[in-house]
Write a protein that holds these residues in place. Structure first.
Motif: not given
Length: 330
Positions: A217-234
């Protein structure tokens, strides 16, 4: 006759007291475990390279206070956690337990000729916590959601790569499950732990990876990574703004990362119960609860029996998915 009766009575009395003495002596030895000796926790990942390692290190001080001894964290990574788990199974010092994660149950279906028997050589102690996973890609990859990622992968079969923190780990399992369900071909690159894999993802040496949400998450928030999706059903409590993979066209896609403790089958029930109690108490420490909550680590806790049921359910679940996806070790 009176003397003979007295002799028989005295012999019986001596036998009774000897039995009582040795019985109490044994009980005292058992109840005083760990007898001032340090307790070792084997973690089958590199130090600082996994959430399991951080969970174990976080609870160790409080656990040590409850048991009245030092807690030694011993990292034994390699072979998709098989090396570390095997070391736990073969420990005979009476003061060793081991950390395990999803790969502990995945390996039952994925690894041929395991050097230990999960059901005969090990016993459950406690299921400590779990976290959501997230699929992230390098910023330079021209995709922003799961639909675009799948389309890109289909146009470039075999040209994309995904990292994992070892064969049989959650990241490997999730990657193969996505490949199977989406009908895409992406090359698997296994690493010795999440840390090295994440480093290569950040450097752009691999294209994507499933990993523990708190660490990404820290790398996603900083823009160093792009989040595609989380893996819980909710939506994941730590990042509800990130869409789930389930809501992006794969309603049954669900994975998580869980963290537990097992012990050699020879460790006494008294010792297992004491370790279980000490960890349950540590998990309720306000500072630990606050820290875990902020990092998206959900506390579970409970009894050895409860963890045993979880292990058997996970074995059955992964066996079915490994078979359906034709998942193999690279």
């Amino acid at each position: 006759m009176k003397i003979k009766k007295f002799s028989i009575g005295l012999t019986g009395l001596l036998t009774f007291f000897c039995t009582l003495y040795f019985g109490l002596s044994h009980a005292q030895t058992t109840s005083t475990w760990p007898n001032g000796q340090a307790v070792r926790i084997i973690v089958p990942f590199p130090g600082g390279a996994s959430t399991l390692d951080s969970v174990v290190r976080a609870i160790s001080p409080d656990m040590g206070k409850v048991l009245g001894v030092s807690i030694i964290v011993d990292n034994k990574p390699g072979a998709g956690t098989v090396i570390g788990v095997d070391a736990t199974a073969k420990a005979t010092d009476g003061h060793t337990v081991g950390g395990v994660a999803n790969s502990f149950t995945v390996n039952q279906s994925l690894v041929k000729n395991l050097p230990y028997n999960l059901n005969k050589d090990l016993q459950p102690v406690i299921l400590m916590a779990k976290t959501a996973n997230v699929l992230a890609v390098r910023p330079g990859l021209p995709v922003n959601n799961l639909k675009e990622l799948i389309a890109y992968a289909k146009k470039n079969p075999g040209k994309l790569s995904y990292g994992s923190f070892g064969n049989g780990t959650t990241a490997h399992f999730a990657g193969e499950m996505l490949k199977s369900q989406a009908g895409i071909y992406v090359v698997h690159i296994p690493y010795r732990g999440q840390g090295p894999a994440l480093t290569d993802l950040l450097a752009g040496n691999i294209d994507m990876m499933f990993g523990n949400l708190p660490d990404f998450l820290p790398h996603i928030k900083s823009g160093k990574l792009k989040a595609i999706g989380t893996t819980y059903l909710t939506p994941a409590p730590l990042a509800p703004e990130i869409p789930t993979i389930a809501e992006q066209g794969f309603p049954k896609f669900e994975t998580d990362s869980w963290y537990g403790i097992v012990a050699p089958v020879g460790l006494s029930r008294d010792a297992v119960d004491k370790v279980n109690s000490a960890i349950n108490r540590a998990l309720q420490d306000p500072a630990i609860k606050k820290s875990f909550s902020e990092r998206g680590i959900e506390i579970i806790g409970g009894t050895p029996a409860k963890f045993g049921e979880h292990i058997q359910a996970e074995i059955a679940k992964y066996a079915q998915i490994v078979k359906a996806s034709s998942m193999t070790i690279d």
